[in-house]
Motif scaffolding. Structure first.
Motif, PDB file in Angstrom:
ATOM      1  N   HIS A  31      18.441  41.774  49.272  1.00 40.95           N
ATOM      2  CA  HIS A  31      19.314  41.214  50.308  1.00 40.95           C
ATOM      3  C   HIS A  31      19.463  39.693  50.221  1.00 40.95           C
ATOM      4  N   GLU A  55      25.328  47.482  44.638  1.00 45.47           N
ATOM      5  CA  GLU A  55      25.380  47.539  46.095  1.00 45.47           C
ATOM      6  C   GLU A  55      24.436  46.531  46.750  1.00 45.47           C
ATOM      7  N   ARG A  58      26.016  43.212  46.422  1.00 41.13           N
ATOM      8  CA  ARG A  58      27.145  43.039  47.347  1.00 41.13           C
ATOM      9  C   ARG A  58      26.628  42.635  48.729  1.00 41.13           C
ATOM     10  N   ARG A  59      25.557  43.297  49.176  1.00 43.20           N
ATOM     11  CA  ARG A  59      24.958  42.948  50.472  1.00 43.20           C
ATOM     12  C   ARG A  59      24.380  41.539  50.434  1.00 43.20           C
ATOM     13  N   HIS A  63      25.274  38.322  52.915  1.00 44.53           N
ATOM     14  CA  HIS A  63      24.284  37.513  53.643  1.00 44.53           C
ATOM     15  C   HIS A  63      24.409  36.036  53.282  1.00 44.53           C
TER      16      HIS A  63
END
Length: 265
Positions: A31, A55, A58-59, A63
């Motif tokens: 993250h 994925e 991407r997160r 953030h």
């Protein structure tokens, strides 16, 4: 969003070890909590948030954008250190993986490390073999830290890579190069043999400093081994069971030797 990000105590410990002003590659960033914390707290002004999975990356980017740090944190889709060029960073952080996986990442990307590159590493398993690998690879363990969080013990290594044979010799001079490699290999083998078995398993610096958290960890390990041994003694004593008891006895002996360090003056 201008709020200071809240991260786990484990990641705060990792961040506290990063050299101030370092350019950092966070491998397996997930993250991007650690990169955001490093920048917000003025520890680093340039961080590469690297992950092999699309994925999570991407997160991570979401953030980073939320905290307005896209100018200082760059996401990189790559396997381990493969997306980082030598000289791009001063410090590499790798956290939350098993020792075997971290070893493979470092092996595959060792050529991306420069002389005196800092590595802050938090392996979750295979710690004995991981420590041995670091010493074999010319990665010196400067210090170790252990903490208990949410019922789990975390070991964190502050290391430095110091095998710069290419900086000492012209690679076209094969004899000199070979001599240095052989000397370096011998030095690294000496580092390993300088560690006792309990130091390879539980950390030389933690034992030398008589870490209270490690003492608690060792006592829990001892209790677990004794319980396993008692259960094995109640089983039919086949060859496999006897071998397992022998292995447990060896583990108990090493744990007791480690605990004996607290009795030393």
């Amino acid at each position: 969003m201008n709020d200071i990000i809240n991260i786990s105590n484990r990641l705060k410990c990792v961040a506290s070890l990063v050299n101030k002003g370092a350019r950092v590659a966070d491998i397996g960033t997930d993250h991007a909590y650690l990169p955001i914390y490093l920048v917000q707290n003025g520890i680093s002004n340039k961080v590469y948030a690297c992950d092999v999975r699309k994925e999570p990356l991407r997160r991570a980017q979401l953030h980073i954008d939320e905290y307005g740090l896209s100018d200082k944190i760059t996401t990189q889709l790559c396997d381990g250190l493969k997306g980082i060029n030598k000289g791009d960073v001063d410090t590499v952080t790798i956290c939350g993986m098993g020792g075997k996986l971290m070893k493979s990442i470092l092996q595959a990307g060792i050529d991306k490390l420069g002389y005196n590159t800092q590595l802050v590493l938090s392996a979750q398993s295979e710690l004995r073999d991981f420590r041995a690998y670091l010493l074999e690879a010319g990665i010196d363990i400067k210090s170790e830290h252990i903490l208990l969080e949410d019922g789990k013990y975390y070991f964190i290594f502050d290391c430095v890579y110091n095998t710069p044979y290419e900086q000492h010799f012209n690679k076209n001079v094969v004899d000199a190069d070979d001599i240095y490699k052989n000397d370096n290999q011998n030095n690294n083998e000496k580092k390993i043999t300088a560690y006792t078995e309990e130091e390879l398993r539980y950390g030389k610096y933690l034992l030398d400093n008589k870490s209270e958290v490690l003492y608690e960890y060792l006592n829990k390990e001892l209790m677990s081994c004794n319980n396993i041994r008692d259960n094995l003694l109640n089983k039919e004593q086949s060859v496999s069971v006897k071998n397992r008891i022998k292995a447990i006895d060896e583990d108990i002996a090493v744990i007791n030797k480690a605990l004996g360090r607290w009795k030393e003056q």
